[in-house]
Design an enzyme around this catalytic site. Structure first.
Site, PDB file in Angstrom:
ATOM      1  CD  GLU A  18      -2.736  -1.310   2.442  1.00 52.71           C
ATOM      2  OE1 GLU A  18      -3.591  -0.424   2.645  1.00 52.71           O
ATOM      3  OE2 GLU A  18      -2.541  -2.254   3.227  1.00 52.71           O
ATOM      4  CB  SER A 193      -5.862  -1.084   0.649  1.00 54.07           C
ATOM      5  OG  SER A 193      -5.637  -0.022   1.532  1.00 54.07           O
ATOM      6  CB  SER A 328      -9.929   8.204   2.422  1.00 50.61           C
ATOM      7  OG  SER A 328      -8.838   7.697   1.691  1.00 50.61           O
TER       8      SER A 328
END
EC number: 6.3.2.4
Length: 370
Positions: A18, A193, A328
């Site tokens: 990530e 994620s 987000s």
């Protein structure tokens, strides 16, 4: 007399799948932080694990492109020296101490960032830091351990099996399908994620999914598919956490994938607040706070749940360092709840310093010093 700014070290990047997400999060935090109150020190970690002291004006390459974004590596390497009272961070080229960093905001997602690793190092260095401590970070990152604790706390979780690489030969498609049916979800135990996650409908997809998950971790989960709405709730606080309103992820693909979360802005619809009754919102907030406390979280976390047709709330995962990219959920939910992005960062820094001061009062010796 002018009040001195708090020096905030933002640690980002890292040896993680990530890495690029972390770069996006760091950019958004730098853009949003109140620089009249805080002096930002950028500490970028490249994919090889080397730390770099970065300049705010040029710490990223291709900053506006989520696929091409990269850390601008510098010749100014840094090191952290545990045990020092002050000036724990030094430059490696000139062996000079940086001016005292008051608090660290680690925004490294995934491996070595939210699994307790960097948190342990910062505790050894006696530097306050944003987010959960070592234990909360580690158990929340490990989906297997987290599910066991959530289940013990009386919260709903998906049924499934856990396999380590040593027991890979025991993974049998037919037996698992007989237990849980299709589709199935296969995921690494220690990734976030949606990295390495597969939704499978056939035997070929099943074994491909197992292989993909083992690329990212030596322990994987194979779980039943929960049919329900994907709801997320943001939590903020130490001993007395509070929960935000809730949002719904309406995926336009098979599931809420890495691409949908961070690359493709049309990959999912974020409905904030979710179209739910006040009673149901309060129930999800209550479950989120219970999950947060069960996993010993502090500072911040995003709690992801499924809401089934029977109004059953199933906890999917708790993310202790959620994304701070422009799409987000964590900051968006707080913005909807009345806390701006800038104010959210300020509260997180305050919580980090507050916890550090609390922990400094603990006795570290059997005998009180005279």
């Amino acid at each position: 007399m002018t009040k001195q700014k708090v020096r905030v070290g933002i640690v980002f990047g890292g040896k993680s799948a990530e890495h690029e997400v972390s770069l996006q999060s760091a950019k958004n935090i730098v853009d949003a932080i109140d620089q009249s109150k805080y002096e930002v020190v950028l500490l970028g970690i490249d994919k090889q694990g080397k730390w770099h002291l970065n300049d705010q004006s040029q710490f990223l390459l291709h900053a506006e492109d989520p696929k091409m974004i990269a850390l601008n590596k510098t010749n100014e390497g840094i090191s952290i020296i545990p045990g020092e009272e002050k000036n724990q961070v030094v430059t490696m080229n000139q062996s000079e101490s940086l001016e005292q960093i008051d608090v660290i905001f680690p925004i490294i997602h995934g491996t070595l960032g939210e699994d307790g690793s960097i948190q342990g190092m910062l505790r050894m260095a006696n530097i306050p830091f944003v987010g959960s401590n070592v234990l909360g970070s580690a158990i929340s990152m490990d989906k297997d351990i987290a599910k066991r604790l959530l289940r013990d706390a009386g919260l709903g979780v998906a049924k499934g099996y856990t396999f380590t690489s040593a027991k890979r030969s025991q993974i049998q498609y037919q037996a698992i399908v007989e237990d849980f049916g299709l589709p199935l979800f296969i995921k690494p135990a220690n990734q976030g994620s949606s990295v390495g996650v597969s939704k499978v409908l056939t035997e070929d997809e099943f074994y491909d999914g197992v292989q993909e998950a083992f690329k990212f971790d030596s322990k994987i989960l194979i779980e039943e598919a929960i049919i329900g709405r994907e709801i997320e709730c943001s939590v903020l606080g130490n001993e007395h956490p509070i929960a935000s309103t809730v949002g719904e992820i309406i995926s336009t693909g098979e599931f809420y994938s890495y691409e949908a979360k961070y690359i493709d802005e049309t990959g999912a619809i974020l409905e904030i607040p979710a179209k739910l009754s006040e009673e149901m919102i309060e129930k999800i907030q209550d479950v989120s706070l219970k999950a947060y406390e069960a996993l010993n979280c502090e500072g911040l976390a995003r709690v992801d749940v499924f809401l089934t047709e029977n109004n059953e709330i199933i906890v999917n995962e708790i993310n202790t360092l959620p994304g701070f990219t422009k799409i987000s959920m964590y900051p968006k939910l707080w913005e909807q709840s009345g806390i701006s992005y800038s104010m959210l960062i300020e509260k997180l820094i305050e919580l980090a310093i507050e916890r550090h001061q609390r922990d400094q009062k603990l006795q570290s010796s059997i005998y009180e010093e005279l």
